[in-house]
Scaffold this motif. Structure first.
Motif, PDB file in Angstrom:
ATOM      1  N   VAL A 592      59.326  -0.391 -17.506  1.00 33.71           N
ATOM      2  CA  VAL A 592      59.870  -1.724 -17.763  1.00 33.71           C
ATOM      3  C   VAL A 592      59.716  -2.609 -16.533  1.00 33.71           C
ATOM      4  N   ARG A 593      59.992  -2.025 -15.365  1.00 32.59           N
ATOM      5  CA  ARG A 593      59.859  -2.805 -14.126  1.00 32.59           C
ATOM      6  C   ARG A 593      58.411  -3.224 -13.911  1.00 32.59           C
ATOM      7  N   ALA A 594      57.457  -2.314 -14.179  1.00 33.97           N
ATOM      8  CA  ALA A 594      56.038  -2.642 -14.020  1.00 33.97           C
ATOM      9  C   ALA A 594      55.616  -3.702 -15.041  1.00 33.97           C
ATOM     10  N   PHE A 595      56.118  -3.582 -16.270  1.00 35.75           N
ATOM     11  CA  PHE A 595      55.785  -4.567 -17.308  1.00 35.75           C
ATOM     12  C   PHE A 595      56.320  -5.949 -16.926  1.00 35.75           C
ATOM     13  N   ALA A 596      57.548  -5.992 -16.408  1.00 40.07           N
ATOM     14  CA  ALA A 596      58.173  -7.270 -16.061  1.00 40.07           C
ATOM     15  C   ALA A 596      57.390  -8.009 -14.985  1.00 40.07           C
ATOM     16  N   ALA A 597      56.600  -7.260 -14.194  1.00 44.60           N
ATOM     17  CA  ALA A 597      55.813  -7.896 -13.132  1.00 44.60           C
ATOM     18  C   ALA A 597      54.509  -8.500 -13.656  1.00 44.60           C
ATOM     19  N   LEU A 598      54.138  -8.210 -14.908  1.00 41.90           N
ATOM     20  CA  LEU A 598      52.899  -8.754 -15.468  1.00 41.90           C
ATOM     21  C   LEU A 598      53.050 -10.246 -15.768  1.00 41.90           C
ATOM     22  N   PRO A 599      51.985 -11.028 -15.634  1.00 43.36           N
ATOM     23  CA  PRO A 599      52.062 -12.474 -15.928  1.00 43.36           C
ATOM     24  C   PRO A 599      52.446 -12.744 -17.390  1.00 43.36           C
ATOM     25  N   GLU A 600      52.073 -11.824 -18.294  1.00 47.87           N
ATOM     26  CA  GLU A 600      52.327 -12.031 -19.720  1.00 47.87           C
ATOM     27  C   GLU A 600      53.744 -11.622 -20.129  1.00 47.87           C
ATOM     28  N   ALA A 601      54.493 -10.986 -19.227  1.00 45.84           N
ATOM     29  CA  ALA A 601      55.768 -10.362 -19.603  1.00 45.84           C
ATOM     30  C   ALA A 601      56.783 -11.361 -20.139  1.00 45.84           C
ATOM     31  N   ALA A 602      56.993 -12.472 -19.438  1.00 47.19           N
ATOM     32  CA  ALA A 602      58.028 -13.433 -19.840  1.00 47.19           C
ATOM     33  C   ALA A 602      57.759 -13.972 -21.240  1.00 47.19           C
ATOM     34  N   THR A 645      44.146  -3.099 -32.890  1.00 50.86           N
ATOM     35  CA  THR A 645      43.413  -2.542 -31.750  1.00 50.86           C
ATOM     36  C   THR A 645      44.363  -1.968 -30.695  1.00 50.86           C
ATOM     37  N   VAL A 646      45.419  -2.728 -30.391  1.00 54.59           N
ATOM     38  CA  VAL A 646      46.318  -2.365 -29.287  1.00 54.59           C
ATOM     39  C   VAL A 646      47.272  -1.239 -29.657  1.00 54.59           C
ATOM     40  N   LYS A 647      47.786  -1.255 -30.883  1.00 51.50           N
ATOM     41  CA  LYS A 647      48.851  -0.315 -31.265  1.00 51.50           C
ATOM     42  C   LYS A 647      48.431   1.151 -31.120  1.00 51.50           C
ATOM     43  N   PRO A 648      47.255   1.566 -31.612  1.00 53.12           N
ATOM     44  CA  PRO A 648      46.882   2.978 -31.445  1.00 53.12           C
ATOM     45  C   PRO A 648      46.789   3.405 -29.977  1.00 53.12           C
ATOM     46  N   LEU A 649      46.291   2.487 -29.148  1.00 54.67           N
ATOM     47  CA  LEU A 649      46.188   2.807 -27.717  1.00 54.67           C
ATOM     48  C   LEU A 649      47.577   2.966 -27.096  1.00 54.67           C
ATOM     49  N   ALA A 650      48.463   1.996 -27.401  1.00 57.35           N
ATOM     50  CA  ALA A 650      49.818   2.047 -26.843  1.00 57.35           C
ATOM     51  C   ALA A 650      50.574   3.262 -27.364  1.00 57.35           C
ATOM     52  N   ASP A 651      50.415   3.561 -28.671  1.00 56.09           N
ATOM     53  CA  ASP A 651      51.111   4.714 -29.252  1.00 56.09           C
ATOM     54  C   ASP A 651      50.633   6.021 -28.641  1.00 56.09           C
ATOM     55  N   GLY A 652      49.333   6.119 -28.414  1.00 53.26           N
ATOM     56  CA  GLY A 652      48.796   7.346 -27.815  1.00 53.26           C
ATOM     57  C   GLY A 652      49.339   7.570 -26.417  1.00 53.26           C
ATOM     58  N   LEU A 663      53.087   0.141 -22.131  1.00 49.88           N
ATOM     59  CA  LEU A 663      53.567  -1.241 -22.096  1.00 49.88           C
ATOM     60  C   LEU A 663      52.487  -2.203 -21.604  1.00 49.88           C
ATOM     61  N   SER A 664      51.684  -1.759 -20.655  1.00 47.64           N
ATOM     62  CA  SER A 664      50.660  -2.661 -20.108  1.00 47.64           C
ATOM     63  C   SER A 664      49.625  -3.037 -21.172  1.00 47.64           C
ATOM     64  N   GLU A 665      49.411  -2.147 -22.150  1.00 47.64           N
ATOM     65  CA  GLU A 665      48.466  -2.461 -23.233  1.00 47.64           C
ATOM     66  C   GLU A 665      48.940  -3.668 -24.040  1.00 47.64           C
ATOM     67  N   LEU A 666      50.264  -3.859 -24.095  1.00 44.13           N
ATOM     68  CA  LEU A 666      50.821  -4.950 -24.891  1.00 44.13           C
ATOM     69  C   LEU A 666      50.466  -6.324 -24.331  1.00 44.13           C
ATOM     70  N   MET A 704      56.074  -3.096 -29.959  1.00 44.07           N
ATOM     71  CA  MET A 704      56.486  -3.589 -28.643  1.00 44.07           C
ATOM     72  C   MET A 704      57.731  -2.887 -28.105  1.00 44.07           C
ATOM     73  N   ASN A 705      58.506  -2.235 -28.954  1.00 41.98           N
ATOM     74  CA  ASN A 705      59.815  -1.742 -28.529  1.00 41.98           C
ATOM     75  C   ASN A 705      59.959  -0.222 -28.587  1.00 41.98           C
ATOM     76  N   ARG A 706      58.885   0.489 -28.355  1.00 37.61           N
ATOM     77  CA  ARG A 706      58.976   1.948 -28.353  1.00 37.61           C
ATOM     78  C   ARG A 706      59.520   2.467 -27.029  1.00 37.61           C
ATOM     79  N   VAL A 707      59.132   1.837 -25.928  1.00 39.44           N
ATOM     80  CA  VAL A 707      59.600   2.271 -24.601  1.00 39.44           C
ATOM     81  C   VAL A 707      60.969   1.676 -24.296  1.00 39.44           C
ATOM     82  N   ALA A 708      61.140   0.411 -24.626  1.00 35.18           N
ATOM     83  CA  ALA A 708      62.399  -0.287 -24.339  1.00 35.18           C
ATOM     84  C   ALA A 708      62.475  -1.520 -25.231  1.00 35.18           C
TER      85      ALA A 708
END
Length: 715
Positions: A592-602, A645-652, A663-666, A704-708
């Motif tokens: 979550v902390r790493a995701f929050a640092a991404l430009p797309e997070a907000a 495209t994104v969901k299978p990668l994130a789920d795996g 989370l970064s895949e999102l 989007m909400n599997r990790v948090a």
């Protein structure tokens, strides 16, 4: 500091204060005095407060205190206009009476102001209030400080007149109040203020000390009274002397903050001396010797470089004789019988095996509704067995060798669980309850039990406090979990929950212990399943406490994580999903902390919150299903394609425990999500289109909400 401002000193001289309470008493006395004087305008916000606390005094030095507070303009509400004035606009008797009560009369009526007050209009009087004089303000502050002192136990005593009773923590014999060098006339506990105090009982240069000014107080007490008045200064001096004396022996004093505070509260003129006892006592477990020296004598045992106890110890004396041999000799004579008692208990306890003590636990009441310690041992044993089975199932499929390992583990766990409480019936633990578990480990080794079992018996109370080590082996880990779960499930099951600051059974500490073991050892165990596995051991004795306990654990975990430096948003995002395996929580938080640092997070977090709100308003359950033929708008087609495209990668990645990468895949969804909300009307009039778009949002929300719960990161 202006000419009207001077430094202030207050000292209350009393008989010896309770040492364990002195630090808090001194801090409270000074802080309430200072806060009250500042609140009254007699001292500024930047005034520096210095606290004094010794066995026979509480005091405060406060800088830049005014002789009189500045006058203040206030607007006083009188009463509603309808009540204050009659139909002709003349003052009513009610108004005149109110004016008289505030020192005014009818002459001020023309100056009264009208102003809205809720639905009505009221009259207000502008007044100039005279600032408090120092004498008035200090009296008020002193009364407040004495009333708010955290006194552990009040005693009653008579004043010199033989009639007047006073209630205070200890009899008070003197009050000093100086503004610069001028006495401030105040009273407290039947005493009138002056400038005379007393120094050390035995080593002061004179019986009394005439304090010349607020600023000379500390130095005069030190030079004439042989007293270090400041608690912190005295504590630092003791620590310096302890380290210096230990270094001369090539040793180090035991680190114990509570003992250092207590000794600081016992002496006014510290003098550290080195003593010793007969080396043969070192055959007794060092925990026993250390505890008896600390608890009974307030000594500081000395350790070697390896942390082993030596036969030397340090004493903090309150006197500095030219020849200290009488002091050291006296302390050495006093400690000898204590150590001899410890040796006697140790020798006697080893004459009876732990297993032979187990039946005696059936005669020891644990709790009126939960039975005896013997019954408790059986419950711990049953819960420990269930935990081993859960670990076995969590590692399926496993080899024959692994199966054998679990059978050996279960055997050790059963033996350790049965013997873990046996040392409660030993003489040593009877004398020193703090040694429970530790002595069981020593006695188990003496009997030749497997070292893993002995370690488990010793460790099953761990972690005992914040920062304590965890159990060192698998056997100890299982028994520690079982012991804590038995306590928690049993007491919650009979309704003995902690309330406010009251937690007589230390259930918060037990819960944190379970959390730390599950998290730091990353055990493949789910908390809800653990609580359910512990319940059958109680039979019909308890109600099902699982729901209340899960909430309790979540609260404890949230507090612990925030104390570790995680933000409230990060903690809420992870715990909102109530992860069953607590060992995953640190990795989820890091993700979550790493995701929050991404430009797309907000942007994604805000969109996630918007989606959650949309889905919440839908009256019927929304299925995460999308019909491609119903995707009419280009923006919704692009979002569906991006999600596919994104969901299978994130789920795996999620399935592999790679939470940060998942989370970064999102991040790739930001553009399509933004375009969707810009161009697509979710609540379309066509029910099929509306349902399909809600299904697309539901699919996105789940992805989007599997990790948090990322919506918790939205501003």
């Amino acid at each position: 500091m202006t000419t009207m401002e001077k430094n202030l000193l207050i000292e209350l001289f009393v008989e010896e204060l309770p040492p364990k309470a002195l630090k808090k008493l001194g801090e409270a006395f000074a802080s309430v005095l200072a806060d009250s004087l500042k609140a009254q305008g007699l001292a500024g916000a930047s005034a520096v407060a210095t606290s004094f606390a010794s066995p026979r005094r509480l005091g405060l030095h406060l800088t830049a205190v005014a002789a009189k507070a500045a006058d203040k303009s206030v607007q006083l509400k009188l009463m509603p206009v309808a009540v204050a004035l009659d139909a002709s606009g003349n003052p009513t008797p009610a108004l005149l009476k109110k004016l008289a009560s505030v020192g005014a009369d009818a002459s001020v009526v023309p100056q009264l102001k009208r102003a809205p007050d809720g639905k009505a209009e009221a009259l207000f009087l502008d007044q100039q209030l005279a600032g408090a004089t120092l004498s008035e303000g200090l009296q008020k502050a002193l009364d407040e400080a004495l009333a708010k002192l955290p006194i552990p136990k009040v005693m009653s005593y008579q004043l010199a007149d033989g009639w007047t009773d006073v209630k205070f923590v200890r009899p008070a014999h003197g009050l000093v109040a100086l503004h610069g060098s001028d006495i401030v006339p105040v009273q407290a506990l039947g005493l009138k203020s002056g400038r005379v105090t007393r120094g050390h009982r035995f080593e002061a240069l004179a019986e009394t000390v005439n304090v010349e000014s607020a600023d000379s107080y500390a130095s005069q007490l030190l030079e004439q009274g042989a007293v270090i008045a400041s608690f912190e200064s005295r504590r630092a001096e003791i620590l310096r002397q302890l380290n210096e004396a230990a270094a001369k022996q090539g040793l180090k004093p035991i680190d114990d903050e509570a003992l250092l505070d207590e000794v600081t509260a016992l002496v006014e003129r510290p003098n550290v001396l080195t003593c010793q006892f007969e080396p043969e006592f070192l055959a007794v477990p060092q925990e026993c010797l250390i505890l008896t020296m600390k608890a009974n004598q307030k000594y500081f045992p000395l350790l070697d470089a390896a942390g082993k106890l030596t036969h030397k110890f340090l004493v903090v004396s309150n006197i500095r004789p030219a020849d200290a041999s009488a002091v050291t000799g006296g302390n050495e004579r006093v400690v000898r019988p204590r150590l001899a008692d410890a040796k006697f208990f140790f020798d006697q306890d080893r004459k009876k095996k732990l297993q032979d003590r187990v039946p005696g636990l059936a005669k020891v009441v644990y709790h009126g509704k939960l039975g005896t310690q013997g019954e408790r041992v059986e419950r711990v044993r049953a819960i420990a067995h269930a935990i081993v089975n859960m670990l076995r199932m969590a590692t399926l499929p496993y080899t024959v060798e692994a199966k054998d390992e679990f059978e050996v583990l279960d055997s050790k766990v059963q033996q350790a669980a049965v013997l873990a409480k046996a040392d409660l019936l030993t003489d040593m633990v009877g004398e020193f309850p703090e040694l429970q578990g530790i002595m069981g480990g020593y006695y188990a080794r003496h009997e030749g039990l497997r070292d893993g079992v002995a370690i488990a018996i010793e460790d099953h109370y761990k972690p005992r406090f914040a920062g304590d080590a965890l159990p060192r082996n698998h056997t100890g880990t299982v028994v520690a979990l079982a012991d804590k779960l038995e306590t928690l499930v049993g007491l919650f099951g009979i309704g003995q929950l902690p309330t406010g600051d009251k937690d007589p059974f230390a259930l918060r500490r037990h819960a944190l212990g379970v959390i730390r073991i599950l998290v730091e050892k990353n055990l493949p165990l789910e908390l809800p399943a653990l609580l359910e596995a512990a319940r059958p051991a109680f039979g019909e004795l308890i109600n099902n406490p699982s729901e209340a306990m899960l909430t309790f654990f979540a609260d404890r975990l949230a507090v612990s994580l925030r104390e570790q430096g995680y933000s409230a948003q990060e903690v809420e995002a992870v715990l909102a999903l109530a992860p069953a395996r607590l060992g995953e929580v640190p990795r989820r938080l890091a993700a979550v902390r790493a995701f929050a640092a991404l430009p797309e997070a907000a942007s994604l977090a805000a969109a996630n919150k918007r989606i959650a709100n949309i889905l919440k308003k839908v009256e019927t359950p929304v299925e995460a299903k999308v019909v491609p033929s119903l995707l009419k708008e280009a923006a919704e087609q692009q979002l569906a394609n991006a999600l596919a495209t994104v969901k299978p990668l994130a789920d795996g990645m999620f399935a592999n425990g790679e939470y940060a990468a998942s989370l970064s895949e999102l991040a790739a969804l930001k553009g399509p999500v933004d375009a969707f909300f810009d161009d697509v009307m979710v609540n379309a009039e066509d029910p099929q289109l509306r349902a399909n778009r809600l299904g697309l949002l539901k699919s996105l929300h789940e992805a989007m909400n599997r990790v948090a719960d990322l919506s918790r990161l939205a501003a």
